[in-house]
Design a protein around this motif. Structure first.
Motif, mmCIF file in Angstrom:
data_model
loop_
_atom_site.group_PDB
_atom_site.id
_atom_site.type_symbol
_atom_site.label_atom_id
_atom_site.label_comp_id
_atom_site.label_asym_id
_atom_site.label_seq_id
_atom_site.Cartn_x
_atom_site.Cartn_y
_atom_site.Cartn_z
ATOM 1 N N UNK A 93 -7.646 -4.911 -6.289
ATOM 2 C CA UNK A 93 -7.935 -3.613 -5.670
ATOM 3 C C UNK A 93 -7.545 -3.564 -4.195
ATOM 4 N N UNK A 94 -7.726 -4.669 -3.490
ATOM 5 C CA UNK A 94 -7.354 -4.684 -2.064
ATOM 6 C C UNK A 94 -5.846 -4.523 -1.927
ATOM 7 N N UNK A 95 -5.090 -5.229 -2.753
ATOM 8 C CA UNK A 95 -3.625 -5.100 -2.713
ATOM 9 C C UNK A 95 -3.213 -3.669 -3.072
ATOM 10 N N UNK A 96 -3.922 -3.079 -4.028
ATOM 11 C CA UNK A 96 -3.649 -1.700 -4.406
ATOM 12 C C UNK A 96 -3.828 -0.763 -3.208
ATOM 13 N N UNK A 97 -4.946 -0.899 -2.487
ATOM 14 C CA UNK A 97 -5.209 -0.029 -1.338
ATOM 15 C C UNK A 97 -4.179 -0.283 -0.241
ATOM 16 N N UNK A 98 -3.803 -1.540 -0.029
ATOM 17 C CA UNK A 98 -2.761 -1.851 0.963
ATOM 18 C C UNK A 98 -1.464 -1.128 0.625
ATOM 19 N N UNK A 99 -1.035 -1.268 -0.627
ATOM 20 C CA UNK A 99 0.219 -0.654 -1.046
ATOM 21 C C UNK A 99 0.123 0.864 -0.954
ATOM 22 N N UNK A 100 -0.995 1.415 -1.427
ATOM 23 C CA UNK A 100 -1.182 2.866 -1.398
ATOM 24 C C UNK A 100 -1.142 3.396 0.030
ATOM 25 N N UNK A 137 0.605 2.417 2.524
ATOM 26 C CA UNK A 137 1.989 2.545 2.982
ATOM 27 C C UNK A 137 2.725 3.568 2.136
ATOM 28 N N UNK A 138 2.575 3.458 0.824
ATOM 29 C CA UNK A 138 3.294 4.337 -0.097
ATOM 30 C C UNK A 138 2.925 5.802 0.107
ATOM 31 N N UNK A 139 1.650 6.059 0.327
ATOM 32 C CA UNK A 139 1.199 7.449 0.515
ATOM 33 C C UNK A 139 1.052 7.826 1.982
ATOM 34 N N UNK A 140 1.453 6.951 2.864
ATOM 35 C CA UNK A 140 1.454 7.208 4.312
ATOM 36 C C UNK A 140 0.098 7.671 4.833
ATOM 37 N N UNK A 149 -10.032 7.918 7.100
ATOM 38 C CA UNK A 149 -10.607 8.732 6.030
ATOM 39 C C UNK A 149 -9.770 8.635 4.754
ATOM 40 N N UNK A 150 -8.458 8.511 4.896
ATOM 41 C CA UNK A 150 -7.580 8.385 3.731
ATOM 42 C C UNK A 150 -7.881 7.091 2.977
#
Length: 170
Positions: A121-128, A130-133, A138-139
Motif C-alpha cells: 500500500x505504501x508503494x501504491x500511494x508513492x506511485x499514485x 507521482x502518477x496523479x500529480x 490532502x491528496x
C-alpha cells in the motif's frame, strides 16, 4: 543452433527441461562436428503494443521504464523480487493477451497502480502521488482514505496504519 566452439550449424538437442521459473526451456545441445556440449535457453518474446502518450506521441513499449517506475515506488519496502517480477509479467501479459496494436499510457499507469495496490500500500500511494500529480497533503490523505474504504478489514503485515482509525481515541 550454431556451435559456439566451432561455428558448425549442425547441433542436436541432448536434453530439454523447464527452467527454474517454468517460463523458459533449458536445452543441452551437442555439436555434431566437434562433439562439444553447451546449454541454450528458450523463452517467449512478448510482442508488446506501441504506447500512445498523453500528448499523442507514439513510442515503443519500454519494459525497463516499467521496471524502474515500480522499483522506485517499492524502494526500501520489504517486498521480495519474485513478487515484483511476477507483477511485471502479469502487467505485460495483460496487454499482450488483448492483441491490441496500441495502448494508452494511462492504461499502463492504471495497471501498475493495481499491481502495487496488491503488493504494498505504501508503494501504491508513492506511485499514485507521482502518477496523479498530488499537489498537497490532502491528496495523500484522500488516497489513503480510498484504500481504507476499498478494504476496511485489511491489516498491513509490514507497518502500522498511515492514519489513525476514526473510531480510535488519541
Amino acid at each position: 543452433m550454431r556451435c559456439p566452439f566451432c561455428s558448425n550449424d549442425d547441433t542436436r538437442v541432448v536434453d530439454s527441461r523447464l527452467g527454474d521459473s517454468g517460463e523458459n526451456v533449458r536445452r543441452r545441445r551437442q555439436c555434431q562436428e566437434c562433439s562439444q556440449r553447451f546449454t541454450t535457453f528458450e523463452h517467449v518474446v512478448f510482442e508488446m503494443p506501441r504506447v500512445i502518450k498523453s500528448d499523442g506521441r507514439r513510442e515503443k513499449f519500454d519494459e525497463a521504464k516499467l521496471r524502474r517506475g515500480i522499483a522506485r515506488a517499492l524502494e526500501k519496502r520489504p517486498i521480495e523480487m519474485e513478487s515484483v517480477k511476477g507483477a511485471i509479467n502479469r502487467i505485460m501479459r495483460q496487454f499482450t493477451r488483448k492483441g491490441d496494436q496500441e495502448i494508452n499510457a494511462k492504461q499502463i499507469g492504471e495497471a501498475v497502480m493495481d499491481a502495487l495496490r496488491q503488493l504494498d500500500e505504501v508503494a501504491y500511494v508513492r506511485f499514485a502521488s507521482v502518477y496523479r500529480s498530488f499537489q498537497d497533503p490532502e491528496a495523500f490523505s484522500d488516497e489513503v482514505e480510498k484504500l481504507r474504504e476499498s478494504d476496511p478489514g485489511r491489516e498491513s503485515k509490514f507497518q502500522l496504519s498511515l492514519l489513525p482509525n476514526k473510531d480510535s481515541k488519541r
